[in-house]
Design a protein around this motif. Structure first.
Motif, short mmCIF file in Angstrom:
data_model
loop_
_atom_site.label_atom_id
_atom_site.label_comp_id
_atom_site.label_asym_id
_atom_site.label_seq_id
_atom_site.Cartn_x
_atom_site.Cartn_y
_atom_site.Cartn_z
N ASP A 172 53.09 -7.70 68.93
CA ASP A 172 52.32 -8.63 68.11
C ASP A 172 51.03 -9.06 68.82
O ASP A 172 49.98 -9.17 68.20
N VAL A 173 51.12 -9.32 70.14
CA VAL A 173 49.94 -9.70 70.91
C VAL A 173 48.94 -8.56 70.92
O VAL A 173 47.73 -8.77 70.76
N GLU A 222 47.19 -8.51 67.61
CA GLU A 222 46.22 -9.61 67.55
C GLU A 222 44.96 -9.26 68.32
O GLU A 222 43.85 -9.54 67.86
N ARG A 223 45.10 -8.68 69.49
CA ARG A 223 43.93 -8.31 70.30
C ARG A 223 43.08 -7.26 69.59
O ARG A 223 41.86 -7.34 69.58
N ASN A 259 42.92 -6.69 66.36
CA ASN A 259 42.27 -7.31 65.20
C ASN A 259 41.11 -8.21 65.62
O ASN A 259 40.07 -8.25 64.96
N ALA A 260 41.28 -8.95 66.72
CA ALA A 260 40.20 -9.81 67.22
C ALA A 260 39.01 -8.95 67.64
O ALA A 260 37.85 -9.31 67.36
N ASP A 283 37.28 -7.75 64.47
CA ASP A 283 36.51 -8.85 63.86
C ASP A 283 35.22 -9.10 64.62
O ASP A 283 34.15 -9.29 64.02
#
Length: 194
Positions: free
Chosen positions: A117-118, A121-122, A124-125, A128
């Motif tokens: 999950d981390v 998130e990384r 996706n960040a 973005d």
């Protein structure tokens, strides 16, 4: 019988490390899959699970080879337990044969899920941040401005089919349809004939 299972993410990878470890652990048969993602179908795992009988054991090199998420890991191990089949993960040195092992197994599986999950998130960040900087993500446009002008001219002319225009321009017919959804009328209305 001890049955092993390996999974690699891409065909360019090699599962020999996993196979060697499973053979050293006594695996008599080894089933494999190539692919990744939460929705990825695993025919090799399905075949391995169908071959297992009561008192057999499924062995994997690492927990994340069994499934990409915590729920998937727990579902497979619970199903094995209900069927009287053992489970062992070599890297984490875990088995699902006692209450304390099951607790430790669940904690390690939860940590593996958290790590994934981390990572998501990384990624996706990063995506973005790239978008905010104006970076265009994804495949490059097949229809360059020059090709679009040529396609518009050919469509306006009206003597060729979309398939022939696509071949002439070097793109697929769906690319032409996406660029000019209304055909010749769209070219004249949008002023794309420049």
């Amino acid at each position: 019988m001890i049955i092993g299972y390996t999974r690699i993410s891409t065909p360019s990878q090699n599962d020999q490390l996993q196979r060697d470890a499973l053979e050293a652990a006594g695996a008599e048969r080894i089933f494999s899959d190539v692919g990744t993602g939460v929705s990825f179908q695993r025919p090799g795992l399905a075949m391995a699970l169908s071959q297992l009988r009561k008192s057999d054991e499924l062995v994997v090199w690492k927990l994340d080879r069994l499934s990409r998420n915590l729920r998937g890991i727990i579902e497979v191990v619970d199903d094995l337990g209900r069927r009287g089949i053992g489970f062992r993960s070599l890297t984490e040195n875990l088995s699902a044969d006692s209450a304390s092992s099951k607790l430790l197994f669940t904690i390690v599986a939860a940590l593996a899920q958290a790590e994934r999950d981390v990572l998501v998130e990384r990624v996706n960040a990063g995506l973005d941040a790239a978008r905010r900087r104006g970076v265009r993500l994804g495949r490059p446009n097949a229809l360059t401005p020059d090709k679009e002008k040529m396609a518009a001219a050919l469509l306006r002319e009206g003597s060729m089919s979309v398939r022939a225009i696509a071949a002439q321009v070097g793109v697929s017919p769906p690319t032409i349809y996406r660029a000019f959804p209304g055909g010749k009328a769209a070219i004249q209305v949008s002023g794309r004939d420049a």
